[in-house]
Scaffold this motif. Structure first.
Motif, PDB file in Angstrom:
ATOM      1  N   LEU A 139       0.826  -1.205   0.000  1.00 20.76           N
ATOM      2  CA  LEU A 139       0.000   0.000   0.000  1.00 20.76           C
ATOM      3  C   LEU A 139       0.865   1.262   0.000  1.00 20.76           C
ATOM      4  O   LEU A 139       0.593   2.222  -0.707  1.00 20.76           O
ATOM      5  N   ILE A 140       1.890   1.190   0.835  1.00 22.42           N
ATOM      6  CA  ILE A 140       2.813   2.332   0.870  1.00 22.42           C
ATOM      7  C   ILE A 140       4.215   1.802   0.655  1.00 22.42           C
ATOM      8  O   ILE A 140       4.448   0.588   0.711  1.00 22.42           O
ATOM      9  N   ARG A 187       6.299   6.691   0.977  1.00 21.70           N
ATOM     10  CA  ARG A 187       5.936   7.042  -0.394  1.00 21.70           C
ATOM     11  C   ARG A 187       4.651   6.304  -0.784  1.00 21.70           C
ATOM     12  O   ARG A 187       4.361   5.242  -0.251  1.00 21.70           O
ATOM     13  N   PRO A 188       3.902   6.868  -1.704  1.00 20.05           N
ATOM     14  CA  PRO A 188       2.708   6.123  -2.159  1.00 20.05           C
ATOM     15  C   PRO A 188       3.111   4.815  -2.845  1.00 20.05           C
ATOM     16  O   PRO A 188       4.142   4.759  -3.505  1.00 20.05           O
ATOM     17  N   ARG A 233       4.218   1.661   9.373  1.00 22.14           N
ATOM     18  CA  ARG A 233       5.170   1.281   8.331  1.00 22.14           C
ATOM     19  C   ARG A 233       4.984  -0.162   7.888  1.00 22.14           C
ATOM     20  O   ARG A 233       5.477  -0.568   6.845  1.00 22.14           O
ATOM     21  N   VAL A 234       4.301  -0.946   8.712  1.00 20.69           N
ATOM     22  CA  VAL A 234       4.146  -2.359   8.344  1.00 20.69           C
ATOM     23  C   VAL A 234       3.383  -2.506   7.033  1.00 20.69           C
ATOM     24  O   VAL A 234       3.459  -3.556   6.389  1.00 20.69           O
ATOM     25  N   PHE A 235       2.663  -1.448   6.618  1.00 16.93           N
ATOM     26  CA  PHE A 235       1.964  -1.555   5.337  1.00 16.93           C
ATOM     27  C   PHE A 235       2.936  -1.540   4.156  1.00 16.93           C
ATOM     28  O   PHE A 235       2.535  -1.710   3.008  1.00 16.93           O
ATOM     29  N   ALA A 236       4.198  -1.294   4.451  1.00 18.82           N
ATOM     30  CA  ALA A 236       5.220  -1.416   3.409  1.00 18.82           C
ATOM     31  C   ALA A 236       5.907  -2.777   3.462  1.00 18.82           C
ATOM     32  O   ALA A 236       6.846  -3.036   2.707  1.00 18.82           O
ATOM     33  N   ASP A 237       5.438  -3.630   4.368  1.00 27.33           N
ATOM     34  CA  ASP A 237       6.057  -4.965   4.467  1.00 27.33           C
ATOM     35  C   ASP A 237       5.711  -5.789   3.227  1.00 27.33           C
ATOM     36  O   ASP A 237       4.536  -5.864   2.835  1.00 27.33           O
ATOM     37  N   GLU A 278       7.269   5.785  -8.668  1.00 29.03           N
ATOM     38  CA  GLU A 278       7.563   6.624  -7.520  1.00 29.03           C
ATOM     39  C   GLU A 278       7.649   8.071  -7.981  1.00 29.03           C
ATOM     40  O   GLU A 278       8.549   8.424  -8.717  1.00 29.03           O
ATOM     41  N   LYS A 279       6.663   8.847  -7.578  1.00 32.15           N
ATOM     42  CA  LYS A 279       6.602  10.218  -8.066  1.00 32.15           C
ATOM     43  C   LYS A 279       7.230  11.158  -7.050  1.00 32.15           C
ATOM     44  O   LYS A 279       7.036  10.994  -5.865  1.00 32.15           O
TER      45      LYS A 279
END
Lengths: 509, 606
Positions: A96-97, A106-107, A185-189, A508-509
């Motif tokens: 997601l992130i 970052r998105p 931050r775990v949504f970047a796992d 990645e913008k």
């Protein structure tokens, strides 16, 4: 401070000097200051400044060949289990992130997010053009459903996710077990990346910039592939990438056979590449820490005893002499020493922790490691060697004897034993053996999340934060070296040092 | 114990003893020969192993010598080991491992003068361990070779090791190298020993830490096991043949040298299996022999005992009323002689019985005479009294005489009737046999002629030529034949059949000539039980029969000093029937058959 990413360009001419600079920067990182990565190439489209290792060539190639230190098993996707899978899956699946190499959120699959209910719930809005490789639109419900299955389920529990609610196709509400001031931050796992099982392929479909084009047939009885060919997926651009597994003497041959990027920890290969002017050698961040998990130490700590740590010079000596690959003695701080605010650990501690049977077992005692991990093997063998030495005549042996209760003096023989992955996981879960040499990430997104994952792998470790900090005996840190053909392809690194072919970061913008 | 049982026992013993002796001898001989062969094989293998160990030791020595030269020439090694250049330390630590792969050794470690391991091939990360005892003890070994237990990160292994040394920059270094003496090594020794010899041998290495075998079995803690050394040993109960070879073993942990043993053993399972096989076949042979002996003994004993049993059966039938048992036999052996002796004895008994009967008859006649006298007197006294009365009346009163006579006439009539009745009764008491030469053929012909037409039976005659005269009362002779013919006709049970009367002269060697009268029918025959009782008084199988016909025949034949027997077979099919055979002596009557004068006093013919 959670990250200590370090990227250093190491040329064949001034390697030692650069290493010295790396050490200096690393020490700055460890004391809590976050310096930007060492001066690297200029900006690359879609890649955060400072995360680029190599600039793109004047003319983009049609295909890039990447050699990796291991095979790629599609059944693990999207959660990588080795360095090779980390690289490949990062190109195929999307979270997601994202967290970039400078620790910025970052998105990713989500283009925006904001907190609800004081940070207890987080609303993610999916990208409008988010699609799977085959063009199927990604929905919020689909992302949430992917989190319910198998390993992802374990990770969502460890991450403290309570429940989800797909308000619309693009709007996903995630309810957390505790409030978070910032987006978790775990949504970047990688384990929480969006993936959908495929009926006609062992590869789950992802939403990353690349999709699987083809792969080599696994060996009989196995599921891992030695080669995977990926190409830009729906709406993405970039060169095709041929990932292949490389090991042993063959690795050096690959450099002659036109491989563009090689990821390795083999000193012989690194030394050989240094003699080839067309390649540039980059030391990646220290991203793995090998720790010793001793069942007798857990027994001792639970009994209110104390167990001393191992001196740094001893660990450096072990890293230098006993371990193959690029290693050093572990440098604090360690993320498991900062667990004070982890409600997740408390949740793990609910109920009586299991007794590690290995601490009470009679007969030959084993220090076990996962087969195929030469670093873990070297460490286990060195500890076994020290166990047979006279502690009075060996400072190393004495230090280990103090750190690992029962290491010396027992009548039962101590031996090092490599176990297959499943057998190793089963033994670790129950604490059946005397001690384990285990690799854990050097950098983590969230210590609470990762300590929960570790305790779920070794339930007998469950104890309070202070106990956990003392029972995990860090040994050495390791890293990979990136050998890249000069000007062949743009390369960047992610938050945990994972290498990305620049095309993988185009969004990645 | 019966004669048959004794015979069976004797047969079994006579057959089985040689079989048992033969089997035991074969078993012993095979066992001793195989054992000797095994002993030679084991001794050969021990010699081969001794040579192999020597060869291995020399090969290790040569390898270490070559390796030593390479080490001395290696500058990077020198920098790492002597100058302690940090950048060459890893090279130094990996040095023994690489060398071990090139040399084919299983164990290789380089130690400095203090005994510190500076490079180990079999346990790479054992560097810096102090172990001064091992090279020193190895150097002190005669021949410089010994077994050692090499440590590894996993399982320690046994190695046949040697030591060498070299100097570098004034410093001494030890080279300890060796080859694995584990299962594959032992298996190779066993295999080499087995070539050209006998396979199946096992080589074991017994050392203080346990036992290794070429077959892969490993036990620990068995090093103190007692053993016989130097000489092969085996016995019936042991499972293997063993010979041992002593090899020095260095216990580096304790800093001492002890003795390990290479044990060569040949399993005796093959021998035991052979013995078991022999035992099984022996049992089969014994069982077969016993069975055959039993069958043979049964057959022989039956052949021997059956005539004896038959003789016993016939003898048991003899009594004074039954002296017509036929003991004739065609056998030429002792049983035939015994049978003939019994026949002669029966003949004499028959004569004696005739005389006894005669004496009895005479005694009976005297008593009868007294009874007749008494009875007649009883009959005559009333008559005499009547006559005396009539005489007195004629004398004294003649006028009344007719009246008295009429009055007393009844008395006279009744007395006369009494006497007549008395005479009739006495006449029925016993037939009087008036012996005279009678032609059997003529009487038989008359009987058959009279019997024809009395039923559906077909009567036939098969009479010998000429006259066949016997001394007999013709009435008796006729009665004998008539009774037999009537019996034969009745056996047909009013159904068509054939009755044949035949006569035959018998002129036996050394025997008195006789005539055989055979009355055969095609009736239903008789069972064994019926045959046993057929001549008994009042025994009959027919409703309304008296049971006296055949018993009278037998009695009359006996009186004529003859014999009668019957042969019959009961069967569903008609035509087998019965054969009554009467044999009567020809010519002059037998001594016991002289017609008695008193016969006439018996009155009347039967």
């Amino acid at each position: 401070m959670r990250f200590s990413l370090l990227c250093v360009i190491r040329s064949s001419a001034g390697r030692l000097h650069v290493l010295a600079a790396v050490a200096a920067v690393a020490s700055l990182v460890m004391v809590g200051c976050r310096p930007p990565p060492q001066a690297g190439p200029g900006p690359v489209a879609g890649v955060a400044e400072g995360c680029v290792i190599q600039l793109p060539p004047a003319e983009l190639p049609n295909a890039v060949s990447v050699a990796l230190p291991g095979e790629i098993d599609p059944t693990h996707a999207p959660q990588p289990e080795n360095a090779a899978e980390r690289v490949v899956f990062r190109h195929l699946y999307e979270t997601l992130i994202r967290v970039d190499c400078r620790d910025r959120i970052r998105p990713g699959l989500a283009e925006s997010w904001h907190a609800r209910d004081g940070g207890r719930a987080w609303e993610f809005v999916l990208r409008k053009d988010a699609r799977f490789w085959d063009g199927t639109p990604v929905t919020a419900a689909g992302v949430a459903a992917g989190w319910q299955s198998g390993a992802a389920g374990t990770r969502t529990r460890a991450a403290g996710l309570d429940s989800t609610d797909a308000e619309s196709d693009r709007r996903l509400i995630v309810y957390m077990g505790r409030p978070h001031r910032d987006v978790p931050r775990v949504f970047a796992d990688p384990g929480l990346a969006a993936a959908r099982p495929s009926a006609d392929s062992p590869w789950p479909r992802g939403t990353g910039p690349y999709g699987v084009e083809g792969y080599s047939e696994p060996a009989e009885g196995g599921t891992a592939a030695r080669a995977v060919n990926v190409s830009p997926a729906w709406g993405a651009e970039g060169p095709d990438i041929d990932f292949r597994a490389a090991s042993g003497a063959e690795t050096r041959d690959l450099l002659e056979d036109g491989v563009d990027v090689l990821l390795t920890a083999d000193r012989a290969v690194i030394e050989y590449a240094a003699t080839r002017p067309q390649f540039v050698d980059t030391a990646l961040a220290w991203n793995r820490t090998y720790v010793l998990l001793s069942t007798t130490r857990v027994r001792e700590v639970r009994g209110a005893g104390t167990a001393s740590a191992l001196p740094a010079d001893l660990l450096d000596a072990i890293a230098r002499d006993a371990v193959s690959g690029d290693a050093r003695g572990h440098r604090p701080p360690s993320w498991w020493e900062d667990l004070g605010s982890c409600s997740g650990v408390a949740r793990v501690l609910s109920g009586l922790p299991p007794v590690p049977r290995g601490a009470y077992r009679s007969g030959p005692r084993r220090i076990v490691y996962a087969l195929g991990d030469p670093v873990a093997r070297g460490l286990a063998e060195r500890i076994v060697a020290l166990a047979g030495a006279d502690p009075g005549g060996s400072a190393e042996a004495a230090a280990f004897a103090a750190a690992v209760p029962g290491l010396l003096g027992a009548d039962a023989r101590l031996l090092a034993q490599g176990l297959e992955q499943e057998e190793f996981a089963a033994s670790l879960r129950e604490g059946d053996d005397f001690a384990y040499v285990v690799a854990v990430p050097r950098q983590v997104l969230d210590p609470c999340f990762d300590i929960s994952l570790l305790v779920s792998r070794a339930e007998w470790l469950a104890m309070d934060a202070a106990g956990l900090a003392s029972v995990i005996i860090p040994l050495v840190d390791t890293r990979q070296q990136l050998i890249a053909r000069r000007g062949a392809v743009a390369l960047a690194v992610d938050w945990d040092g994972t290498v990305l072919v620049a095309g993988a970061a185009v969004r990645e913008k | 114990m019966s004669f048959r049982a004794r015979l069976l026992l004797a047969f079994v013993v006579v057959f089985l003893i040689p079989v048992i002796v033969l089997a035991l001898a074969v078993r012993k001989e095979v066992g001793s020969r195989l054992t000797a062969q095994y002993e030679r094989s084991v001794a050969s293998l021990v010699a081969v192993i001794e040579d192999d160990l020597e060869t291995e030791s020399e090969a290790i020595a040569a390898t270490l010598a070559a390796f030593k030269q390479a080490v001395v020439d290696d500058n990077r090694f020198r920098m790492g080991a002597v100058d302690r250049v940090a950048s060459e330390r890893r090279y130094l630590l990996d040095y023994a491992g690489r060398a071990m792969q090139l040399t084919g050794l299983s164990m290789l470690q380089i130690q400095d003068e203090s005994g510190r391991i500076i490079s180990s091939g079999h346990f790479r990360n054992e560097y810096d361990r102090l172990e001064p005892g091992l090279p020193e003890l190895l150097a002190a070994m005669p021949g410089g070779v010994a077994l050692v237990q090499a440590r590894t990160p996993e399982v320690p292994f046994l190695a046949l090791a040697r030591v060498d040394s070299f100097s570098m920059a004034g410093r001494s270094f030890w080279l300890v190298g060796g080859v694995s003496a584990e299962q594959r090594f032992l298996a190779r020794l066993a295999r080499e020993g087995g070539v050209g010899g006998m396979g199946g041998m096992t080589v074991s290495l017994i050392y203080p830490g346990g036992v290794l075998t070429s077959g892969g079995e490993t036990t620990t803690g068995a090093g103190s096991e007692s053993s016989r050394s130097g000489e092969p040993a085996s016995d019936e109960a042991s499972s293997e043949l063993v010979e041992e070879l002593e090899v020095p073993f260095i216990d580096a942990a304790r800093g001492e040298t002890v003795t390990a043993r290479v044990r060569v053993s040949h399993p005796l399972t093959e021998l035991h299996a052979l013995r078991r096989s022999i035992d099984i076949w022996f049992l089969v042979a014994v069982a077969t022999t016993g069975f055959v002996a039993l069958l043979l003994a049964t057959w022989l004993s039956s052949r021997i005992s059956r005539p004896l049993v038959e003789l016993a059966r016939k003898t048991s039938r003899i009594d004074l009323d039954r002296l017509d048992v036929d003991f004739r036999s065609a056998r030429k052996d002792e049983i035939g002689a015994l049978s003939r002796l019994l026949g002669a004895m029966t003949e004499r008994l028959r004569a004696s019985a005739g005389r006894i009967k005669e004496a009895e008859r005479r005694a009976t006649l005297g008593e009868l005479a007294r009874q007749v006298n008494h009875d007649i007197k009883n009959g005559l006294i009333p008559i005499r009294n009547v006559f005396r009365h009539l005489e007195r009346m004629a004398r004294d009163e003649p006028k009344r005489l007719p009246g008295v006579f009429a009055e007393r006439r009844g008395t006279i009539d009744s007395s006369i009737a009494y006497l007549e009745n008395l005479a009739s009764n006495y006449a029925r008491l016993y037939p009087r046999i008036e012996r005279q030469p009678c032609d059997v053929n003529a009487i038989a012909r008359r009987v058959v002629t009279d019997a024809r037409g009395s039923g559906p039976a077909s009567l036939e005659m098969d009479l010998c030529e000429g006259a066949a005269e016997v001394v007999s009362d013709p009435v008796v002779l006729r009665r004998i034949i008539e009774n037999l013919v009537d019996n034969a006709i009745e056996s047909l049970e009013s159904r068509p059949g054939r009755v044949t009367v035949s006569t035959e002269r018998l002129d036996e060697d050394g025997e008195r000539a006789s005539v055989r009268i055979t009355v055969a029918d095609t009736g239903i025959g008789m069972s064994e039980e019926e045959l046993e009782k057929i001549f008994d008084d009042f025994y009959t199988t027919r409703e309304g029969g008296t049971g006296l016909g055949l018993s009278i025949v037998r009695r009359l034949v006996m009186d004529l000093n003859g014999s009668v027997k019957v042969e019959s077979e009961r069967g569903r099919e008609r035509g087998r029937g019965s054969r009554f055979i009467v044999e009567l002596p020809l010519g002059s009557p037998a001594p016991g058959a002289q017609p008695a004068r008193g016969d006439k006093a018996g009155g009347g013919r039967a």
